[in-house]
Write a protein that holds these residues in place. Structure first.
Motif, short mmCIF file in Angstrom:
data_model
loop_
_atom_site.label_atom_id
_atom_site.label_comp_id
_atom_site.label_asym_id
_atom_site.label_seq_id
_atom_site.Cartn_x
_atom_site.Cartn_y
_atom_site.Cartn_z
N VAL A 1 -0.54 7.25 4.41
CA VAL A 1 -1.71 6.30 4.00
C VAL A 1 -2.85 6.41 5.17
N THR B 1 0.87 -1.19 0.28
CA THR B 1 0.05 0.13 0.02
C THR B 1 0.92 1.28 0.14
N GLN B 2 1.81 1.25 0.84
CA GLN B 2 2.72 2.47 0.85
C GLN B 2 3.70 2.51 -0.42
N SER C 1 1.43 10.39 0.38
CA SER C 1 1.94 9.32 0.67
C SER C 1 1.55 8.94 2.29
N HIS D 1 -5.36 9.39 5.11
CA HIS D 1 -6.20 9.41 4.20
C HIS D 1 -7.20 8.38 4.63
N ALA E 1 1.10 4.11 -2.98
CA ALA E 1 0.94 5.44 -2.57
C ALA E 1 1.97 6.59 -2.98
#
Length: 461
Positions: free
Chosen positions: A103, A4-5, A101, A106, A8
């Protein structure tokens, strides 16, 4: 670092930026565009396509309210930054990239928006259910004048009607006046009155001698000429009905130029719109896609008393005006050249800018824009033409060439005709009435209002 990172960080390298320019924030907006190019980001044309909302300059109360509405329309992940001056542009964009970035931030933002949306939906549902249908009031409806004059009941025919199975045992005719009824020729031989109790019926004085149903015929009844023109609905109360679902006003009706009725819709252009003067709002009434009425104003009294700046910055601003008009007209290559000349002028490279301006003007003259813009926005009203400088009284194409000529003159150190923003705003409704939205935006861009938002000049009435 998880997947995920990684994703992003990759997405943050290709972010889309929506720029909002406040009046007086021209240099900040130009620096923000340059910072976006350096980072490989793209300029977005709508909130739905944006990842980063950038406010350039200091926004007044009205523009701040518009920015908040735009912010709510941005999909997540989203970031908002303020670029108060040209020097703040690149550091603010670097911070925005790092924020994109993050996460966890967000995820929290998405959950908060979901809770707010759920609460708003529940509140709206309770409000609608409490109103119900009881909010509609027809008590003032006047049906006293319906016209049924075209209905023909002169020959009703009941000759085939069979009453043999009718049971009148419970019928009470007490007080019924049959004095005008005529049953001459009526055959009741098949009617069964067994069990019928007429003991309470009083026929005293009843005269049936004039009643004649023998020729009654409803088969040809014609309602086609029924006239309800006298029906009055003026007292109807629709106060409980929602005439703007989801905040979107419904269209009304009005006569078009050919006399036929068309939908009339209220549309607002600005203040947040690509290639649009900062702080300008144009309220339009549309019949179809044609503007029939318009009203222009500046947010936060923004445009009152602004005049055109001079010097090298004036040349750069005129190139910026030309770039916006060329981009709206679909000439993206010429628009990019105009922006490069704007950068050269701001850097002080006047010699290269002068050569580039001459070349750009030659290319514009040879382009197809002469045919697409040559007849658009021509000022035909002599009274209106007196309010405009000579270069603004022609077509959109003429005004485009005038922008490039004014940039060249300003770069040489000479000053052209001075323009008054307040006067242009006042004349704007006349210039766009009768045009469709796309043509109106080209006309607005051709006036070069953005280049007038420099320093506050003297007071103009």
């Amino acid at each position: 670092m998880g997947v995920t990172q990684v994703l992003a960080k990759l997405a943050a390298q290709r972010a889309h930026v929506l720029l909002v320019e406040a009046l007086g924030g021209w240099r900040a907006r130009v620096a923000a565009e340059q910072a976006a190019v350096e980072l490989g980001w793209r300029i977005s044309l709508s909130p739905a396509d944006a990842d980063v909302l950038v406010v350039c300059g200091t926004a007044g109360p009205e523009l701040t309210a518009s920015v908040e509405r735009i912010w709510e329309q941005l999909p997540g992940p989203r970031v908002r930054i303020l670029v108060g001056s040209a020097a703040e542009a690149l550091p603010s964009f670097e911070q925005a990239r790092r924020s994109l970035s993050a996460v966890d931030v967000h995820v929290d933002d998405a959950r908060t928006r979901l809770r707010v949306a759920s609460l708003s939906s529940a509140t709206e549902t309770r409000g609608n259910s409490s109103e119900g249908a009881s909010g509609t009031n027809h008590s003032g409806m006047d049906h006293s004048q319906p016209y049924h004059s075209a209905m023909d009941h002169s020959k009703p025919d009941h000759s085939g009607t069979d009453h043999s199975g009718m049971d009148h045992s419970g019928t009470d005719h007490t007080g019924t006046d049959h004095s005008k009824m005529d049953h001459t020729g009526t055959d009741h031989s098949q009617m069964d009155h067994t069990g019928t109790d007429h003991s309470q019926m009083d026929h005293t004085g009843t005269d049936h001698s004039g009643t004649d149903h023998s020729g009654t015929d409803h088969s040809g009844t014609d309602h086609s000429g029924t006239d309800h023109s006298g029906t009055d609905h003026s007292g109807m109360d629709h106060s409980g009905m929602d005439m703007a679902p989801a905040g979107i006003p419904l269209a009304g009706g009005a006569a078009d130029r050919d006399g036929l009725e068309m939908d009339t819709l209220a549309v607002q252009l600005g203040p947040v719109l690509p290639y649009w003067p900062p702080g300008l709002v144009l309220h339009c009434a549309l019949n179809g896609d044609v503007i029939t009425r318009a009203r222009a104003r500046g947010l936060d009294d923004a445009w009152h008393g602004f005049v055109e700046p001079g010097g090298r910055e004036a040349a750069a601003r005129r190139c910026d005006d030309a770039a916006a008009l060329l981009a709206l007209a679909g000439a993206s290559g010429l628009a990019a050249d105009a922006r490069r000349l704007r950068g050269a002028l701001l850097r002080g490279d006047t010699a290269a800018a002068q050569h580039g301006l001459d070349r750009l003007e030659r290319r514009v003259r040879r382009s197809l824009l002469r045919w697409s813009l040559g007849r658009l926005g021509v000022v035909e009203d002599p009274a209106l033409a007196q309010h405009l400088v000579a270069a603004q009284a022609g077509s959109v194409f003429d005004r485009l060439l005038a922008m490039l000529g004014a940039a060249r003159d300003a770069n040489d150190g000479s000053s052209g005709e001075r323009r008054d923003a307040s006067r242009l705003i006042a004349d704007l409704p006349q210039l766009v009435t009768g045009l469709d939205l796309a043509a109106a935006r080209l006309v607005v861009a051709s006036l070069g209002l953005s280049s007038l938002a420099a320093e506050r000049g003297g007071h103009h009435e």
